[in-house]
Scaffold this active site. Sequence first.
Site, mmCIF file in Angstrom:
data_model
loop_
_atom_site.group_PDB
_atom_site.id
_atom_site.type_symbol
_atom_site.label_atom_id
_atom_site.label_comp_id
_atom_site.label_asym_id
_atom_site.label_seq_id
_atom_site.Cartn_x
_atom_site.Cartn_y
_atom_site.Cartn_z
ATOM 1 N N HIS A 47 0.869 -1.216 -0.034
ATOM 2 C CA HIS A 47 0.041 -0.040 0.075
ATOM 3 C C HIS A 47 0.938 1.255 -0.024
ATOM 4 C CE1 HIS A 47 -2.392 3.149 2.185
ATOM 5 N NE2 HIS A 47 -3.205 2.712 1.269
ATOM 6 N N GLU A 50 2.099 1.780 -3.370
ATOM 7 C CA GLU A 50 0.927 2.486 -4.234
ATOM 8 C C GLU A 50 1.178 3.825 -4.268
ATOM 9 O OE1 GLU A 50 -3.167 3.744 -3.585
ATOM 10 O OE2 GLU A 50 -3.091 1.610 -2.977
ATOM 11 N N HIS A 51 1.066 4.376 -3.035
ATOM 12 C CA HIS A 51 1.185 5.585 -2.733
ATOM 13 C C HIS A 51 2.260 6.475 -3.241
ATOM 14 C CE1 HIS A 51 -2.092 6.868 0.541
ATOM 15 N NE2 HIS A 51 -2.225 5.649 0.264
ATOM 16 N N GLU A 120 4.472 11.172 2.495
ATOM 17 C CA GLU A 120 3.469 10.270 2.382
ATOM 18 C C GLU A 120 3.432 9.200 3.459
ATOM 19 O OE1 GLU A 120 0.501 9.578 -0.180
ATOM 20 O OE2 GLU A 120 1.959 10.990 -0.249
ATOM 21 N N GLU A 127 -4.143 8.123 7.180
ATOM 22 C CA GLU A 127 -5.139 7.139 6.841
ATOM 23 C C GLU A 127 -5.591 6.013 7.815
ATOM 24 O OE1 GLU A 127 -5.906 4.508 2.694
ATOM 25 O OE2 GLU A 127 -4.018 5.317 3.117
#
Length: 421
Positions: A47, A50-51, A120, A127
Amino acid sequence: MTVQQHTLSNGFRIVTEQMAGLKSASIGIWVTAGGRDERADQNGIAHFLEHMAFKGTERRTALQIAEAIEDVGGYINAYTSREMTAYYARVLENDVPLALDVLADILLNPVFDQNEIEVERGVILQEIGQAHDTPDDVIFDWLQEEAYPNQALGRTILGPSERVSSFSRADLSDFIGEHYGPDQMILSAAGAVDPDELLALAEKLFGHLPPRSLPHTPEAAAFAGGERRVVKGLEQAHFALAFEGPDYRDPGIYAAQVHAIAMGGGMSSRLFQELRENRGLCYTIFAQAGAYADTGLMTVYAGTSADQLGDLATLTIDELKRAADDMSAQEVARARSQMKAGLLMGLESPSNRAERLARMVAIWGKVPTIEDTIERIDSVTTGDVRAFGADLVTRSAAAMALYGPIDEAPTLEALKARLVA
């Protein structure tokens, strides 16, 4: 509408489908690696990667990546699941080559600038915090962990904060080296696309990648089951129950999906009618059948008040038992119709169609026709659904997650005993 498939010499796969009358296309790269491909010390890195794909390449800054697509009115995004990571865009037909060039750039040429990694990292930690503050999100992570304890498939996609806080540039590069080989990538496009043009572009952009010498095999899943109870002063108590179901290559997946729809797939479903409409025990209740490469989950979820949770849980068990004996032909026909309509309506979108193409190639190596899928749905009988329901209620293993004011909730053992009584 014609599906075309090609495989480059290095194993990179291309699947396209032209959709008459459209002026736009959906195009993406689906990588057959996700959360379950991580080691325990890597949990959350798929994940994170992906960011980072959108945070700059050797040719474009993060802003230039966004501007390249949005300057032509397009849309670009990505997601990570337990078995896939997808990078995709929606653009007008003349901008398909641009979209593919941007997607290739973010996949093949990321720079992983340290400043961007730290920025990020903070975004992802936010998140994670947001997910923990969203009960009807986090409860499914807990349910997954109880169903597949101490396994890659049971770990969260976001990963724990302590892992995310420690990932380095080298960790990201290593995961790409391990899991982003050309044979793990599928270029899928649907809508206003030119298959020949895309094949030529794919060869130019991806054909130089060296093939992988050894295929990666994820850890096999083993459903175990267990119970997670988290007490918190929320307005609602959240209840999630799961049983193991068929994997997505098992022919029984169609009966499982029809059963789930009949039980909790809409306003006419058994659980909705009995627990919400007749008894007023909840606002939200649903059932679903999900599947992976080697296992699946039949899941029921509901949110209710603390004083009604016991009744809701036991009545859910009673409805599951009853369906194994008296699921009607009318209910099965309605569920089949819902399943077919959902499939066909979804395929009017090029984004949904591109997603289906990629998933079918990943699972089967080919794209079954819509007619074949409809035939398989139509072949599910009332007997098949009852048999699936009967098998479900005799399972020795189950998983349950409870969150909120749940002190008086029945235990999983009590519910299992009621199920087989």
